[in-house]
Design an enzyme around this catalytic site. Structure first.
Site, PDB file in Angstrom:
ATOM      1  N   CYS A  92      -6.836  -1.716   7.939  1.00 40.29           N
ATOM      2  CA  CYS A  92      -5.803  -1.893   6.925  1.00 40.29           C
ATOM      3  C   CYS A  92      -4.424  -1.944   7.589  1.00 40.29           C
ATOM      4  CB  CYS A  92      -5.847  -0.751   5.913  1.00 40.29           C
ATOM      5  SG  CYS A  92      -4.519  -0.806   4.681  1.00 40.29           S
ATOM      6  N   CYS A 100       1.371   3.579   4.107  1.00 44.35           N
ATOM      7  CA  CYS A 100       0.533   4.300   3.147  1.00 44.35           C
ATOM      8  C   CYS A 100      -0.028   5.577   3.769  1.00 44.35           C
ATOM      9  CB  CYS A 100      -0.604   3.394   2.685  1.00 44.35           C
ATOM     10  SG  CYS A 100      -1.788   4.210   1.594  1.00 44.35           S
ATOM     11  N   CYS A 103      -5.036   7.043   3.802  1.00 38.63           N
ATOM     12  CA  CYS A 103      -6.086   7.149   4.822  1.00 38.63           C
ATOM     13  C   CYS A 103      -5.521   7.825   6.066  1.00 38.63           C
ATOM     14  CB  CYS A 103      -6.633   5.763   5.186  1.00 38.63           C
ATOM     15  SG  CYS A 103      -7.639   5.016   3.895  1.00 38.63           S
ATOM     16  N   CYS A 183      -6.002  -2.302  -1.482  1.00 39.31           N
ATOM     17  CA  CYS A 183      -6.445  -1.057  -0.851  1.00 39.31           C
ATOM     18  C   CYS A 183      -7.835  -1.302  -0.284  1.00 39.31           C
ATOM     19  CB  CYS A 183      -6.466   0.081  -1.863  1.00 39.31           C
ATOM     20  SG  CYS A 183      -7.178   1.616  -1.213  1.00 39.31           S
ATOM     21  N   GLN A 256     -17.230  11.849  -9.401  1.00 38.73           N
ATOM     22  CA  GLN A 256     -17.108  11.644  -7.961  1.00 38.73           C
ATOM     23  C   GLN A 256     -16.706  10.203  -7.650  1.00 38.73           C
ATOM     24  OE1 GLN A 256     -17.196  13.809  -5.557  1.00 38.73           O
ATOM     25  NE2 GLN A 256     -17.953  15.600  -6.654  1.00 38.73           N
ATOM     26  N   TYR A 285     -17.770  25.599 -13.390  1.00 32.10           N
ATOM     27  CA  TYR A 285     -16.913  24.430 -13.195  1.00 32.10           C
ATOM     28  C   TYR A 285     -17.815  23.186 -13.318  1.00 32.10           C
ATOM     29  CZ  TYR A 285     -14.240  28.157 -10.827  1.00 32.10           C
ATOM     30  OH  TYR A 285     -13.616  29.337 -10.505  1.00 32.10           O
ATOM     31  N   ASP A 354     -18.917  25.100  -8.259  1.00 29.69           N
ATOM     32  CA  ASP A 354     -18.240  23.865  -7.834  1.00 29.69           C
ATOM     33  C   ASP A 354     -16.777  23.939  -8.230  1.00 29.69           C
ATOM     34  OD1 ASP A 354     -17.632  21.304  -7.011  1.00 29.69           O
ATOM     35  OD2 ASP A 354     -18.679  20.302  -8.659  1.00 29.69           O
ATOM     36  N   CYS A 381     -14.792  21.113  -1.813  1.00 32.45           N
ATOM     37  CA  CYS A 381     -14.070  19.941  -1.330  1.00 32.45           C
ATOM     38  C   CYS A 381     -12.951  20.317  -0.370  1.00 32.45           C
ATOM     39  CB  CYS A 381     -13.523  19.128  -2.500  1.00 32.45           C
ATOM     40  SG  CYS A 381     -12.395  20.039  -3.575  1.00 32.45           S
TER      41      CYS A 381
END
Length: 432
Positions: A92, A100, A103, A183, A256, A285, A354, A381
C-alpha cells in the site's frame, strides 16, 4: 578572563547534548532492537528510549522524532541504512511515515509478522502476567495465520471524513485524515464501493462513513452524523454465516472483521473448554451469541447457557439469533453488575470470557474464581490486558493451561488470543 577552548569544552558540549535529549522533528541515526507493543521496535539514543515505527529488529535507520514524552520518545524510520532480511516493500502506498496509520506491519514479511506478534505476546505474559519463558515454552505459544492472505480481508471499515468532505483514514495517533484511493486490507466488495474521493464522492456534514461486507454476501454503507449512523445503501441488517448457523444483526453491530475469525474463535473455544452434556455455561460479554450457540450445542437439552451482554444491539441480536435454543438465557447487563448483584449465580461449570480491549479486570476475575467453574476460556484482543488478568487469576489459585494465538488482523499490530484457565489442582483436559 580567558575563554576555555579545546577538548575539555568539546566533551562538555557533547555531554550537554546527550543530557538534552531528543526533540520533536529531530532526525537521528540509531540501531533498532526488539519488537514492542503497539507496532513499534525499541531503540536507545544516549540512554533515552525510542519507540520506532516502520522499522525491524537489527536495522540501522534514520528516525524522525514524532512525539516527546517524559522517559521516552516516539519516532518513524524515514530512511533505512541497513535493512533486515525480513523487510518487504509495502503493498500500500499509504503505509509509510506521515501517511495512514491503520497498518503497522506492511513492511514486514508474512512469516516475520507472525513471529513479531508471538514475541509481543510472550513479552507481555512475562512482564505483566508473571509467567516464565519456560512456562511459555511448555505452552507452545505462537500466532497462527488465518486463511485468505494478508490483503482484502477486512469486512468492516470506518472511514473518517476531513474538512473538505473527503473520506479517508487517520494518521497514526492523530485525528488528521489521509484521503486515499483504496484501502488494500479492505474486503474487495468494500474497495469497489464509491465511497472515496477519486470517485468524486463527498460527504458533507458527515463525520465518518461505515462500510460492511458480510460473510452472507450483504454490502452496506452508512454515514455517521453526530454519532448516529444513517443508511446510505444496502441493507440495515446483514447476514453473517458462522459456526454452522446464519446470523442476522444490524450493520452497525459488532462482528469479527476477518471473514474466518468467527469460525476460528468458536472452534478454538470449544476445543479448549470441552463443554459436556448437562453442564451449566456462562458466556460473558456474549455479543450476538456466537459462543453461546456453540456451548448450547455441547451441553444439550439437559444443560443451560447464560449470556450476559450490555450493548442493546448485541442483546437484541442474541435474543433474535438464539430464539431456537430454549436453554439459552440472555441477560441484558454489564458483566460486573450481573456478577456483583447476582443477576447470574453459580454453580457454573464452564465460562467463556470475551471482554473488551481493556480486559475483564480484577473484580470480574475474583467473582469468576468465587463461582467455582472447572474451566474458563478467555478470548482476548489485547495481550497486555490478558496478561494482567492472567496474573490476577494466578493470585487466586488458577493457571494458564493452554494458549492459542490467531492473526485475525494481518498487516496490523493486533492479535487475538484464546487461553484456557484452570484451577491449579485440576489437570488439563484434551479437547475433542
Amino acid at each position: 578572563m580567558t575563554e576555555r577552548t579545546g577538548p575539555p569544552v568539546a566533551a562538555e558540549r557533547a555531554l550537554a547534548e546527550a543530557e538534552r535529549g531528543l526533540a520533536e522533528a529531530e532526525r537521528v541515526e540509531l540501531t533498532v532492537d526488539a519488537v514492542a507493543p503497539g507496532g513499534h521496535c525499541v531503540a536507545r539514543v544516549n540512554g533515552q528510549v525510542v519507540f520506532v515505527r516502520h522499522a525491524l529488529p537489527g536495522e540501522r535507520v534514520i528516525a524522525e522524532v514524532t512525539e516527546v514524552h517524559r522517559g521516552f520518545v516516539r519516532a518513524d524510520a524515514v530512511t533505512v541504512l541497513d535493512a533486515s532480511p525480513d523487510r518487504v516493500e509495502p503493498p500500500c502506498p499509504y503505509a509509510k511515515p506521515g501517511a495512514c496509520g491503520g497498518c503497522d506491519l506492511q513492511h514486514v514479511a508474512p512469516d516475520a509478522q507472525l513471529a513479531w506478534k508471538t514475541a509481543v505476546v510472550r513479552e507481555q505474559l512475562v512482564r505483566l502476567g508473571g509467567l516464565t519463558d519456560a512456562e511459555l515454552d511448555r505452552l507452545g505459544v505462537r500466532v497462527e495465520a488465518l486463511p485468505g492472505g494478508l490483503l482484502g480481508w477486512r469486512s468492516r471499515v470506518r472511514y473518517a471524513v476531513d474538512a473538505a468532505d473527503r473520506a479517508g483514514l487517520l494518521k497514526h495517533r492523530s485525528h488528521e485524515v489521509v484521503p486515499i484511493d483504496s484501502c488494500r486490507i479492505a474486503h474487495p466488495a468494500i474497495q469497489q464501493l464509491p465511497v472515496l474521493t477519486p470517485t468524486g464522492t463527498r460527504w458533507p456534514a458527515a463525520e465518518a462513513v461505515e462500510t460492511v461486507a458480510s460473510t452472507g454476501g450483504d454490502v452496506s454503507v452508512a454515514e455517521v452524523r453526530d454519532g448516529v449512523a444513517t443508511p446510505v445503501s444496502g441493507p440495515t441488517e446483514v447476514r453473517e454465516v458462522a459456526a454452522g448457523r446464519d446470523w442476522a444483526l444490524p450493520a452497525s453491530a459488532f462482528w469479527q472483521v476477518h471473514p474466518a475469525a468467527a469460525d476460528t474463535l468458536s472452534t478454538a473455544v470449544l476445543e479448549l473448554l470441552d463443554p459436556r452434556p448437562g453442564e451449566v455455561a456462562w458466556d460473558l460479554y456474549g455479543g450476538a451469541g456466537l459462543f453461546a450457540a456453540g456451548l448450547a450445542a455441547r451441553v444439550g437439552a439437559s444443560g443451560r447457557v447464560t449470556l450476559v451482554e450490555a450493548a442493546a444491539h448485541g442483546v437484541a441480536a442474541a435474543r433474535e439469533n438464539l430464539a431456537d435454543l430454549p436453554r439459552v438465557e440472555v441477560v441484558a447487563a454489564r458483566v460486573e453488575t450481573a456478577l456483583a448483584r447476582r443477576r447470574i449465580t453459580g454453580p457454573v461449570d464452564v465460562v467463556v470470557l470475551d471482554p473488551p480491549r481493556s480486559g475483564a479486570g480484577a473484580p470480574v476475575v475474583r467473582a469468576l474464581a468465587s463461582a467455582g467453574p472447572r474451566a474458563v476460556a478467555y478470548v482476548a484482543c489485547d495481550p497486555a490486558a490478558f496478561a494482567r488478568d492472567v496474573r490476577t487469576f494466578a493470585g487466586l489459585g488458577w493457571r494458564l493451561a493452554a494458549l492459542r494465538g490467531f492473526d485475525l488482523f494481518p498487516m496490523t499490530q493486533h492479535v487475538e488470543l484464546v487461553g484456557l484457565l484452570l484451577p491449579v489442582d485440576v489437570p488439563a483436559v484434551d479437547g475433542p
